[in-house]
Scaffold this active site. Structure first.
Site, short mmCIF file in Angstrom:
data_model
loop_
_atom_site.label_atom_id
_atom_site.label_comp_id
_atom_site.label_asym_id
_atom_site.label_seq_id
_atom_site.Cartn_x
_atom_site.Cartn_y
_atom_site.Cartn_z
N LEU A 197 -2.05 -6.62 -6.61
CA LEU A 197 -1.70 -7.11 -7.95
C LEU A 197 -0.55 -8.09 -7.77
CD1 LEU A 197 -1.62 -3.87 -10.18
CD2 LEU A 197 -3.42 -5.60 -10.05
N ASP A 198 -0.46 -9.06 -8.67
CA ASP A 198 0.68 -9.97 -8.63
C ASP A 198 1.98 -9.18 -8.87
OD1 ASP A 198 -1.13 -12.03 -8.35
OD2 ASP A 198 -1.13 -12.51 -10.50
#
Ligand code: URA
Length: 236
Positions: free
Chosen positions: A107-108
């Site tokens: 995930l960012d």
């Protein structure tokens, strides 16, 4: 950053470390067969923190074999095993569980929600392989309203900037003017943000709720994790 606790419930720890069921473990805890460093009367929901010793009938308990965990990733944490600058998802897991642990998919840094971590390379490969087509559901908060045309385009597939083939069909459901649930089966770089950018919108909040059959446990606060159940592990 949201509060981070390197903790695990005692009953999860013992069930995972001994192969006993959570029910059996709870009975043993109730009978006083379990000792925890620095805890006079440990309970099933006692939090075991990094560095604390746990004993069952005076034998130390350690966690065996491959580990499979879900983490509620807070914002500000990177999906990597090491990072010179930021705290990583692996840093949020107690030291005794960290050996060979890696996130299965990323995930960012600003994205929150479900991250799966494991020491089992085959399992994470299955989870992230394009051939496996595992659905990932995101709650997406957008700067501008999401139109019916946007939903239709997201469902049909969108040509992302710099790419030559459109995204695979996705599920898209509007929750409110600015918010939608989007389920995608690929994992292209910044995919959700780029899909909305291609529609002239901007993602202001992104939270992953589900991967395949595995849903983020609502009892986990940001920064907390738990061991996956056998069914959850087998579902991948
Ligand atoms: N898509 C994104 O753009 N960011 C994420 O973190 C996950 C999916």
């Amino acid at each position: 950053m949201v509060g981070i606790s390197m903790v695990m419930r005692l009953d999860f720890f013992l069930a995972h470390g001994t192969g006993l069921s959570r029910k059996q473990v709870k009975i043993l805890i109730g009978k006083g067969a379990v000792r925890v460093d620095g805890e006079e009367r440990p309970k099933a929901n006692t939090r075991v923190v990094e560095g604390q010793g746990v004993w069952l009938h005076d034998e130390p308990v350690q966690l065996p074999g491959h580990r499979y965990l879900m983490l509620h990733k807070p914002a500000g944490v990177v999906s990597a095993t090491e990072d010179g600058e930021h705290r990583t998802v692996v840093d949020l897991i107690p030291a005794e569980l960290r050996r060979d642990l890696h996130p299965a998919g990323r995930l960012d840094r600003d994205t929150t929600g479900l991250v799966l971590l494991t020491s089992d390379g085959d399992w994470s490969h299955r989870l992230t392989s394009p051939n496996h087509a595992c659905g990932k559901r995101y709650r997406v908060c957008c700067a501008d309203p999401v139109s019916d045309e946007d939903l239709q385009a997201l469902r049909e597939g969108i040509l992302l900037r710099g790419e030559d083939r459109p995204t695979l069909p996705a599920e898209a459901e509007r929750l409110s003017e600015h918010e939608l649930l989007l389920t995608i089966t690929e994992g292209r770089y910044h995919q959700v943000k780029r899909m909305l950018a291609a529609r002239g919108n901007k993602v202001e909040g992104l939270h992953r709720e589900q991967i395949g059959e595995i849903e983020l446990d609502a009892e986990l606060a940001p920064g907390e994790f738990r061991v996956l159940t056998e069914d959850e592990v087998a579902s991948i």
